[in-house]
Design a protein around this motif. Sequence first.
Motif, PDB file in Angstrom:
ATOM      1  N   ALA A  20       0.850  -1.190   0.000  1.00 31.87           N
ATOM      2  CA  ALA A  20       0.000   0.000   0.000  1.00 31.87           C
ATOM      3  C   ALA A  20       0.886   1.240   0.000  1.00 31.87           C
ATOM      4  CB  ALA A  20      -0.929  -0.005   1.213  1.00 31.87           C
ATOM      5  N   HIS A  21       0.301   2.382  -0.366  1.00 30.68           N
ATOM      6  CA  HIS A  21       1.146   3.545  -0.648  1.00 30.68           C
ATOM      7  C   HIS A  21       0.762   4.818   0.082  1.00 30.68           C
ATOM      8  CE1 HIS A  21       3.200   1.201  -3.691  1.00 30.68           C
ATOM      9  NE2 HIS A  21       2.012   0.805  -4.121  1.00 30.68           N
ATOM     10  N   ARG A  22      -0.098   4.716   1.105  1.00 28.74           N
ATOM     11  CA  ARG A  22      -0.427   5.942   1.826  1.00 28.74           C
ATOM     12  C   ARG A  22      -0.215   5.795   3.341  1.00 28.74           C
ATOM     13  NH1 ARG A  22      -5.548   9.081   0.906  1.00 28.74           N
ATOM     14  NH2 ARG A  22      -4.197  10.686   1.772  1.00 28.74           N
ATOM     15  N   TRP A  23       0.586   4.819   3.737  1.00 36.38           N
ATOM     16  CA  TRP A  23       0.903   4.651   5.152  1.00 36.38           C
ATOM     17  C   TRP A  23       2.255   5.288   5.454  1.00 36.38           C
ATOM     18  CZ3 TRP A  23      -2.399   3.097   8.789  1.00 36.38           C
ATOM     19  CH2 TRP A  23      -3.538   2.392   8.390  1.00 36.38           C
ATOM     20  N   ARG A  24       2.321   5.961   6.595  1.00 32.59           N
ATOM     21  CA  ARG A  24       3.562   6.572   7.063  1.00 32.59           C
ATOM     22  C   ARG A  24       3.928   5.986   8.416  1.00 32.59           C
ATOM     23  NH1 ARG A  24       1.545  12.840   6.355  1.00 32.59           N
ATOM     24  NH2 ARG A  24       1.481  12.914   4.064  1.00 32.59           N
ATOM     25  N   MET A  25       5.228   5.775   8.624  1.00 38.43           N
ATOM     26  CA  MET A  25       5.704   5.335   9.927  1.00 38.43           C
ATOM     27  C   MET A  25       6.190   6.554  10.685  1.00 38.43           C
ATOM     28  SD  MET A  25       8.191   2.124  10.903  1.00 38.43           S
ATOM     29  CE  MET A  25       9.672   2.781  10.118  1.00 38.43           C
ATOM     30  N   GLU A  26       5.678   6.742  11.897  1.00 39.44           N
ATOM     31  CA  GLU A  26       5.992   7.917  12.705  1.00 39.44           C
ATOM     32  C   GLU A  26       6.517   7.490  14.066  1.00 39.44           C
ATOM     33  OE1 GLU A  26       2.125   9.624  12.905  1.00 39.44           O
ATOM     34  OE2 GLU A  26       2.182  10.465  10.878  1.00 39.44           O
ATOM     35  N   GLY A  27       7.126   8.433  14.775  1.00 38.00           N
ATOM     36  CA  GLY A  27       7.616   8.148  16.118  1.00 38.00           C
ATOM     37  C   GLY A  27       8.957   7.436  16.083  1.00 38.00           C
ATOM     38  N   SER A  28       9.287   6.758  17.150  1.00 35.22           N
ATOM     39  CA  SER A  28      10.591   6.097  17.256  1.00 35.22           C
ATOM     40  C   SER A  28      10.555   4.725  16.604  1.00 35.22           C
ATOM     41  CB  SER A  28      10.966   5.937  18.735  1.00 35.22           C
ATOM     42  OG  SER A  28      10.089   5.038  19.391  1.00 35.22           O
ATOM     43  N   GLU A  29      11.738   4.208  16.257  1.00 35.98           N
ATOM     44  CA  GLU A  29      11.806   2.876  15.679  1.00 35.98           C
ATOM     45  C   GLU A  29      11.391   1.819  16.686  1.00 35.98           C
ATOM     46  OE1 GLU A  29      15.527   1.973  13.931  1.00 35.98           O
ATOM     47  OE2 GLU A  29      15.511   3.680  12.536  1.00 35.98           O
ATOM     48  N   GLU A  30      11.604   2.110  17.971  1.00 41.54           N
ATOM     49  CA  GLU A  30      11.252   1.151  19.016  1.00 41.54           C
ATOM     50  C   GLU A  30       9.747   1.065  19.218  1.00 41.54           C
ATOM     51  OE1 GLU A  30      13.435   3.632  19.410  1.00 41.54           O
ATOM     52  OE2 GLU A  30      15.278   2.429  19.187  1.00 41.54           O
ATOM     53  N   GLU A  31       9.039   2.192  19.114  1.00 39.93           N
ATOM     54  CA  GLU A  31       7.592   2.217  19.300  1.00 39.93           C
ATOM     55  C   GLU A  31       6.938   3.050  18.191  1.00 39.93           C
ATOM     56  OE1 GLU A  31       6.563   3.495  23.194  1.00 39.93           O
ATOM     57  OE2 GLU A  31       7.478   1.787  24.193  1.00 39.93           O
ATOM     58  N   PRO A  32       6.967   2.543  16.968  1.00 41.48           N
ATOM     59  CA  PRO A  32       6.428   3.340  15.856  1.00 41.48           C
ATOM     60  C   PRO A  32       4.901   3.342  15.815  1.00 41.48           C
ATOM     61  CG  PRO A  32       7.132   1.205  15.059  1.00 41.48           C
ATOM     62  CD  PRO A  32       7.515   1.264  16.504  1.00 41.48           C
ATOM     63  N   TRP A  33       4.356   4.438  15.315  1.00 45.89           N
ATOM     64  CA  TRP A  33       2.948   4.538  14.952  1.00 45.89           C
ATOM     65  C   TRP A  33       2.880   4.557  13.437  1.00 45.89           C
ATOM     66  CZ3 TRP A  33      -1.578   4.917  17.905  1.00 45.89           C
ATOM     67  CH2 TRP A  33      -1.393   4.996  19.301  1.00 45.89           C
ATOM     68  N   PHE A  34       1.777   4.052  12.886  1.00 45.04           N
ATOM     69  CA  PHE A  34       1.562   4.051  11.439  1.00 45.04           C
ATOM     70  C   PHE A  34       0.289   4.833  11.160  1.00 45.04           C
ATOM     71  CE2 PHE A  34       3.835   0.298  12.718  1.00 45.04           C
ATOM     72  CZ  PHE A  34       4.920   0.287  11.865  1.00 45.04           C
ATOM     73  N   SER A  35       0.375   5.807  10.266  1.00 44.67           N
ATOM     74  CA  SER A  35      -0.794   6.627   9.953  1.00 44.67           C
ATOM     75  C   SER A  35      -1.156   6.476   8.491  1.00 44.67           C
ATOM     76  CB  SER A  35      -0.525   8.102  10.283  1.00 44.67           C
ATOM     77  OG  SER A  35       0.404   8.667   9.387  1.00 44.67           O
TER      78      SER A  35
END
Length: 301
Positions: A20-35
């Motif tokens: 998929a092409h509209r997901w972003r990984m945010e926050g730290s690598e240890e505890e990432p959020w995906f938007s």
Amino acid sequence: MELVVKGELDLEASLVGGQAHRWRMEGSEEEPWFSGVVKGNFIRIRQIDPHRAEFHAAPWPEASVVPVLQHYLRLDDDLTLIQEEISHDWRVAAMVRQYPGLRVLRQEPWECLVAYICSANSNIQRIHQVLENIAGSLGSPIELDGQVRYSFPSPSLLVEAGETELRRLGLGFRAPYVDRATREVVEGSLDLNALVRMPYMPAKERLMECYGIGSKIADCIAVFSLEKLEAFPIDVWVRRALGEWYFPGQKPPPDRELLGWAQSYFGRYAGYAQQYLFHGRRLQKRTSKGDSTGQTEAEGG
């Protein structure tokens, strides 16, 4: 709100692994959020453990978004059964052990159609940007936790925008492909819901009647949005994996023959096998050379 998973789920491998092409990984690598945005909902989600995830969403009530996520993440798939069937191959079995929660996504057919037409001769970063350009210019804003994302526009809005506007948004030579396919959707001659109900080959053949859609792009649309888990997209990474791992020391067969071989060898869940092979081969390359490209690098239709 919490999302409970029967079986395992690996959000990072599934959401930002090139499907998929509209997901972003945010926050730290240890505890990432995906938007990302799914069915007009701005969703932020993070992994708690292999069986649970936490998410926030708008504008729908979060309880209403639970079935949306369950559907999108294919949590109704019997992942254990699928993995057992494709693990007769030791290479796939190794990838399954390494990424036990990797799932094929069930994307919205309309957005998936546009995304993969835009993937022709492109790379994952460019595809991300083009889709964000389309949504940001033609979609509706959705606010969540102080952030704003945009819904993906309807086919009628893309038709109204026209080829010239699509070129301005960065589609380049792909603009007429998207414009023509969109007009077919609006006119009803390309019925994406009907393709979901069709068997694999007739659905793929109908997609390939569209200007700019070849075998690989049709297979991507089929497996990622049309319920055709036997589809086996052959992109640059999968072609390399098949050549190096299954046809060593010889010239690999043409893609048409590779496709037939792969579907016969991996069976009804060939699309899942493809995703494990793709993910493993791409990350192997990234680890060895610091590569950051994705599933659609330098790929035509």
